[in-house]
Design a protein around this motif. Structure first.
Motif, mmCIF file in Angstrom:
data_model
loop_
_atom_site.group_PDB
_atom_site.id
_atom_site.type_symbol
_atom_site.label_atom_id
_atom_site.label_comp_id
_atom_site.label_asym_id
_atom_site.label_seq_id
_atom_site.Cartn_x
_atom_site.Cartn_y
_atom_site.Cartn_z
ATOM 1 N N ALA A 175 -86.946 -19.374 -8.178
ATOM 2 C CA ALA A 175 -87.485 -19.297 -6.839
ATOM 3 C C ALA A 175 -87.600 -20.978 -6.163
ATOM 4 C CB ALA A 175 -88.710 -18.819 -6.872
ATOM 5 N N LEU A 176 -87.988 -20.929 -5.023
ATOM 6 C CA LEU A 176 -88.047 -22.179 -4.338
ATOM 7 C C LEU A 176 -88.957 -22.954 -4.981
ATOM 8 C CD1 LEU A 176 -87.586 -23.960 -1.881
ATOM 9 C CD2 LEU A 176 -89.485 -22.686 -0.664
ATOM 10 N N PRO A 177 -90.112 -22.794 -5.582
ATOM 11 C CA PRO A 177 -91.142 -23.848 -6.203
ATOM 12 C C PRO A 177 -90.318 -24.520 -7.362
ATOM 13 C CG PRO A 177 -92.379 -22.010 -5.629
ATOM 14 C CD PRO A 177 -90.775 -21.468 -5.313
ATOM 15 N N GLY A 178 -89.993 -23.949 -8.175
ATOM 16 C CA GLY A 178 -89.320 -24.450 -9.240
ATOM 17 C C GLY A 178 -88.136 -25.465 -8.888
ATOM 18 N N MET A 179 -87.015 -24.965 -7.978
ATOM 19 C CA MET A 179 -86.110 -25.756 -7.335
ATOM 20 C C MET A 179 -86.556 -27.045 -6.720
ATOM 21 S SD MET A 179 -84.007 -22.763 -5.765
ATOM 22 C CE MET A 179 -82.210 -23.716 -5.406
ATOM 23 N N LEU A 180 -87.821 -26.799 -5.881
ATOM 24 C CA LEU A 180 -88.364 -28.135 -5.359
ATOM 25 C C LEU A 180 -88.806 -29.050 -6.373
ATOM 26 C CD1 LEU A 180 -89.361 -29.011 -2.680
ATOM 27 C CD2 LEU A 180 -91.479 -27.874 -2.887
ATOM 28 N N LEU A 181 -89.605 -28.561 -7.388
ATOM 29 C CA LEU A 181 -90.295 -29.515 -8.475
ATOM 30 C C LEU A 181 -88.952 -30.288 -9.088
ATOM 31 C CD1 LEU A 181 -92.696 -27.303 -10.376
ATOM 32 C CD2 LEU A 181 -93.087 -29.374 -8.837
ATOM 33 N N ALA A 182 -87.887 -29.510 -9.341
ATOM 34 C CA ALA A 182 -86.616 -30.306 -10.176
ATOM 35 C C ALA A 182 -86.086 -31.336 -9.427
ATOM 36 C CB ALA A 182 -85.657 -29.194 -10.479
ATOM 37 N N THR A 183 -85.940 -31.042 -8.067
ATOM 38 C CA THR A 183 -85.543 -31.575 -7.035
ATOM 39 C C THR A 183 -86.117 -33.085 -7.163
ATOM 40 O OG1 THR A 183 -84.227 -30.059 -5.896
ATOM 41 C CG2 THR A 183 -84.516 -32.471 -4.772
ATOM 42 N N THR A 184 -87.629 -32.852 -6.658
ATOM 43 C CA THR A 184 -88.491 -33.888 -6.517
ATOM 44 C C THR A 184 -88.469 -34.854 -7.883
ATOM 45 O OG1 THR A 184 -89.862 -32.371 -5.303
ATOM 46 C CG2 THR A 184 -90.898 -34.554 -5.730
ATOM 47 N N PHE A 185 -88.364 -34.318 -9.053
ATOM 48 C CA PHE A 185 -88.446 -34.814 -10.400
ATOM 49 C C PHE A 185 -87.190 -35.885 -10.247
ATOM 50 C CE2 PHE A 185 -87.074 -35.586 -14.578
ATOM 51 C CZ PHE A 185 -88.275 -35.718 -15.402
ATOM 52 N N VAL B 208 -81.203 -28.337 -10.776
ATOM 53 C CA VAL B 208 -81.466 -27.209 -9.805
ATOM 54 C C VAL B 208 -81.115 -25.938 -10.404
ATOM 55 C CG1 VAL B 208 -81.038 -26.463 -7.386
ATOM 56 C CG2 VAL B 208 -81.982 -28.531 -7.733
ATOM 57 N N SER B 209 -79.745 -26.312 -10.840
ATOM 58 C CA SER B 209 -78.926 -24.896 -11.345
ATOM 59 C C SER B 209 -79.679 -24.279 -12.594
ATOM 60 C CB SER B 209 -77.403 -25.266 -11.725
ATOM 61 O OG SER B 209 -77.492 -26.074 -13.243
ATOM 62 N N VAL B 210 -80.280 -25.197 -13.376
ATOM 63 C CA VAL B 210 -81.155 -24.609 -14.526
ATOM 64 C C VAL B 210 -82.446 -23.829 -13.990
ATOM 65 C CG1 VAL B 210 -82.590 -25.519 -16.587
ATOM 66 C CG2 VAL B 210 -80.591 -26.612 -16.058
ATOM 67 N N VAL B 211 -83.207 -24.172 -12.942
ATOM 68 C CA VAL B 211 -84.308 -23.447 -12.610
ATOM 69 C C VAL B 211 -83.963 -22.520 -11.347
ATOM 70 C CG1 VAL B 211 -85.883 -25.216 -13.274
ATOM 71 C CG2 VAL B 211 -84.860 -25.401 -10.865
ATOM 72 N N SER B 212 -82.702 -22.367 -10.991
ATOM 73 C CA SER B 212 -82.490 -21.650 -9.754
ATOM 74 C C SER B 212 -82.118 -20.229 -10.020
ATOM 75 C CB SER B 212 -81.513 -22.216 -8.984
ATOM 76 O OG SER B 212 -80.348 -21.477 -8.791
ATOM 77 N N GLY B 213 -81.185 -19.866 -11.083
ATOM 78 C CA GLY B 213 -80.694 -18.478 -11.072
ATOM 79 C C GLY B 213 -79.585 -18.263 -10.116
ATOM 80 N N ALA B 214 -79.275 -19.013 -9.274
ATOM 81 C CA ALA B 214 -78.268 -19.048 -8.263
ATOM 82 C C ALA B 214 -77.891 -17.459 -7.682
ATOM 83 C CB ALA B 214 -76.839 -19.379 -8.927
ATOM 84 N N ILE B 215 -79.001 -17.145 -7.229
ATOM 85 C CA ILE B 215 -79.082 -15.668 -6.583
ATOM 86 C C ILE B 215 -78.480 -16.278 -5.207
ATOM 87 C CG2 ILE B 215 -80.134 -13.527 -5.839
ATOM 88 C CD1 ILE B 215 -82.448 -14.923 -7.904
ATOM 89 N N ALA B 216 -77.435 -15.539 -4.806
ATOM 90 C CA ALA B 216 -76.520 -15.614 -3.592
ATOM 91 C C ALA B 216 -77.604 -15.165 -2.530
ATOM 92 C CB ALA B 216 -75.375 -15.078 -3.483
ATOM 93 N N GLY B 217 -77.716 -16.225 -1.244
ATOM 94 C CA GLY B 217 -78.396 -15.819 -0.271
ATOM 95 C C GLY B 217 -80.052 -15.986 -0.335
ATOM 96 N N GLN B 218 -80.384 -16.524 -1.789
ATOM 97 C CA GLN B 218 -81.878 -16.532 -1.871
ATOM 98 C C GLN B 218 -82.103 -17.699 -2.579
ATOM 99 O OE1 GLN B 218 -83.940 -13.439 -3.743
ATOM 100 N NE2 GLN B 218 -82.817 -11.807 -2.875
ATOM 101 N N THR B 219 -81.380 -18.143 -3.731
ATOM 102 C CA THR B 219 -81.814 -19.421 -4.464
ATOM 103 C C THR B 219 -80.570 -20.324 -4.757
ATOM 104 O OG1 THR B 219 -81.433 -18.488 -6.566
ATOM 105 C CG2 THR B 219 -83.644 -18.523 -5.789
ATOM 106 N N GLU B 220 -79.334 -20.324 -3.781
ATOM 107 C CA GLU B 220 -78.552 -20.917 -3.925
ATOM 108 C C GLU B 220 -78.637 -22.227 -2.762
ATOM 109 O OE1 GLU B 220 -74.571 -18.666 -5.388
ATOM 110 O OE2 GLU B 220 -74.847 -19.017 -3.117
ATOM 111 N N THR B 221 -78.594 -23.471 -3.404
ATOM 112 C CA THR B 221 -78.321 -24.562 -2.407
ATOM 113 C C THR B 221 -76.870 -25.104 -2.199
ATOM 114 O OG1 THR B 221 -78.141 -26.133 -4.430
ATOM 115 C CG2 THR B 221 -80.349 -25.495 -3.433
ATOM 116 N N ILE B 222 -76.514 -26.006 -1.445
ATOM 117 C CA ILE B 222 -75.252 -26.235 -0.977
ATOM 118 C C ILE B 222 -74.538 -26.378 -2.512
ATOM 119 C CG2 ILE B 222 -73.737 -27.539 0.382
ATOM 120 C CD1 ILE B 222 -75.702 -27.995 2.197
ATOM 121 N N PRO B 223 -74.717 -27.377 -3.207
ATOM 122 C CA PRO B 223 -73.951 -27.631 -4.375
ATOM 123 C C PRO B 223 -73.491 -26.310 -5.252
ATOM 124 C CG PRO B 223 -75.637 -29.349 -4.240
ATOM 125 C CD PRO B 223 -76.035 -28.205 -3.334
#
Lengths: 302, 273
Positions: free
Chosen positions: A153-163, A229-244
């Motif tokens: 979900a968003l919070p995990g991706m945010l934490l990973a990116t900030t880290f 980000v890929s480790v924490v995202s799960g890459a659900i299309a339309g939900q937890t996918e970033t551009i990369p």
């Protein structure tokens, strides 16, 4: 003494050589090898992104960017960046103030700690948050019970990116603020300014280019981060996918159209990289010019 | 330096925030993982961290990172030399290009390199018939790592070269040394600490790299699987203990490399005072 006369003095040719330069042949050979290396490893990959992106024509290019999943990936990347970059910019300013303006024990250790996220593999950076917030993690049961989603979900991706982007602004500001010293701040304080005023009117203006420089680099990394980000995202299309992650998903789809689309999406990040380089070069040119001007005025007044 | 009396305000507040931020965002998460791994028995940890698959992954990661850093040490030195010592048209532009790997997201780098070296790609169409497989092979891993760690040696060396006193080289030439001899006995020794620093920086960056490699590598167990990818694969199979054990191995190596870099940088600044 006889040895001296056997060595002819080649006045006019030796002049340009200065004894510390290579022959023109060697010089141009080295330049050509260096340019060849840059061409193959840096220029060609960059041009190839755009070439492949427009492989199916300009219409297809914009079509693949307008896909709903791609648009939502762009949106998610912007949201994450808009939160992570200001946080790290604020941290960078605080850390630089503490490190540059004061002397204390363990300063070298603190600077090393700030650098730590650069040394850690992005994958490990993502994993540490799974250990805390994942289903089997320390807080997994509690989060599940309260229906709070951090991993995938968003919070995990945010934490990973900030880290992974923690050090950027601090690293640029610390040496700059150290070089600026504390004389101007001391003067402002003596004249009655409070701490905030001193920071706002004295420190910030003299280090703003370094701050912008750090923010630009931080932004590029935040938008382009893949591993953590890929480790924490799960890459659900339309939900937890970033551009990369979207680039990755399209690249691994079987169709050749998706392959071209992955380059189209990647070209957005390549454009961001080019923009980053242009701003970076401009800032460096500015700093160099300011430095040269300062030196000239110093030598004039002397 | 007013070490005894410092009238600057805000030390407690900024230092407090700095430590809090680093603690919550960096140290606590990392500490949590180390704590989890410490709960395993030493035997379990060792078994997880040294499976044949893991050993093959370390070997590839270390080997490819070493090769990439080595290539960059040579070409990076050459590039820094050319950029500092010579003038040629477009020099500033080339200098700016060196930062491409810092600015270009690794996923994009992997994507485009994989395409370039694939049998139909711009470079692959010439290289593959010669038997050089630059994509989906171990060589591919090295190529991706060369790209992502390219700027370090150049950027470490440039300021050192700029500050170097050319009088020393002129003196060597005056004393009759050839240009080659001067380079080997006068220039090279004073560049060595900086080249070594750049090499270790490159190596450290390459060792942790994930994004670019997974695009260009075939990602096959025992063959083209790097250590960070193994962590991700184990995680996807819910093998948390194994994933964390390997992650801790990588983490310890990263921290050791960070310490080595600090020592080297101190050496460089000492050398050029």
């Amino acid at each position: 003494m006889a040895g001296l006369t056997t060595r002819p003095l080649r006045g006019d040719t030796a002049k340009s050589q200065r004894g510390s330069e290579e022959t023109p042949f060697i010089k141009w050979l080295l330049i050509c090898i260096a340019l060849g290396f840059v061409g193959v490893f840096l220029v060609l990959p960059l041009i190839n992104v755009f070439y492949q992106a427009f492989h199916n024509g300009i219409g297809f290019y914009f079509e693949s960017l307008r896909e709903p999943d791609t648009l939502s990936a762009i949106q998610l990347t912007l949201v994450i960046t808009l939160i992570a970059v200001p946080m790290n910019a604020f941290f960078g300013m605080a850390a630089a103030w503490a490190v540059a303006k004061f002397e204390f024990r363990g300063k070298a250790l603190l600077i090393t700690l700030i650098d730590l996220p650069f040394a850690v593999s992005p994958v490990v950076a993502g994993l540490v948050f799974v250990v805390w917030f994942g289903r089997q993690g320390f807080l997994g049961n509690w989060l599940d019970a309260h229906d709070i989603h951090i991993i995938f979900a968003l919070p995990g991706m945010l934490l990973a990116t900030t880290f992974v982007t923690v050090p950027f602004v601090a690293r640029e500001l610390i040496p700059l603020m150290q070089a600026n010293g504390t004389d101007q701040e001391q003067a402002a304080l003596t004249l009655g300014a409070n701490g905030w005023q001193t920071f706002w009117y004295v420190t910030l203006p003299s280090s703003k280019w370094g701050l912008i420089y750090g923010i630009i680099l931080c932004n590029a990394r935040a938008m382009g981060e893949f591993g953590a980000v890929s480790v924490v995202s799960g890459a659900i299309a339309g939900q937890t996918e970033t551009i990369p992650l979207r680039v990755d998903k399209l690249f691994h789809s079987a169709t050749s159209a998706a392959g071209v689309a992955s380059f189209a999406v990647a070209s957005l990040l390549a454009l961001l990289a080019l923009l980053t380089l242009v701003i970076k070069s401009y800032l460096e040119w500015r700093t160099e010019r300011a430095y040269a001007l300062a030196q000239r005025s110093e030598s004039n007044s002397a | 330096m007013s070490q005894h009396f410092n009238a600057m305000p805000g030390f407690r507040r900024t230092m407090g925030f700095t430590l809090f931020y680093l603690g919550v965002l960096v140290l606590l998460p990392i500490g949590g993982m180390i704590f989890k791994v410490f709960q395993l028995s030493w035997g379990d940890f060792w078994a997880h961290a040294t499976t044949p698959r893991a050993l093959a992954a370390y070997r590839l990661s270390f080997g490819a990172s070493f090769l990439a850093a080595f290539v960059n040490a040579i070409f990076g030195t050459l590039l820094a030399w050319v950029l500092v010592r010579y003038s040629f048209p477009g020099k500033r532009f080339v200098d700016a290009l060196v930062d491409i790997p810092f600015a270009l997201p690794t996923a994009v780098a992997g994507l485009t390199l994989a395409n370039l070296f694939s049998p139909n790609g711009w470079l692959g169409q010439f290289l593959v018939p010669l038997g050089i497989k630059g994509a989906y092979s171990q060589l591919a891993v090295v190529l991706a790592l060369i790209f992502v760690s390219l700027p370090f040696v150049v950027r470490t060396l440039q300021p050192v070269l700029e500050q170097m006193e050319r009088e020393v080289e002129e003196a060597a030439a005056t004393l009759g040394a050839s240009r080659f001899r001067t380079f080997i006995s006068v220039v090279a020794p004073s560049l060595l600490p900086a080249v070594l620093t750049g090499f270790v920086l490159s190596f450290a960056r390459a060792l942790g790299e994930y994004g670019s490699v997974i695009f260009i590598s075939s990602n096959m167990q025992y063959k083209t699987e790097i250590a960070p990818l193994l962590i991700v694969s184990l995680l996807e199979q819910f093998e948390y203990s194994a994933a964390m054990s390997i992650a801790v191995v990588l983490l310890v190596i990263s921290i050791l490399l960070l310490a080595a870099i600090n020592l080297l940088e101190r050496w460089v600044s000492h050398f050029h005072r």
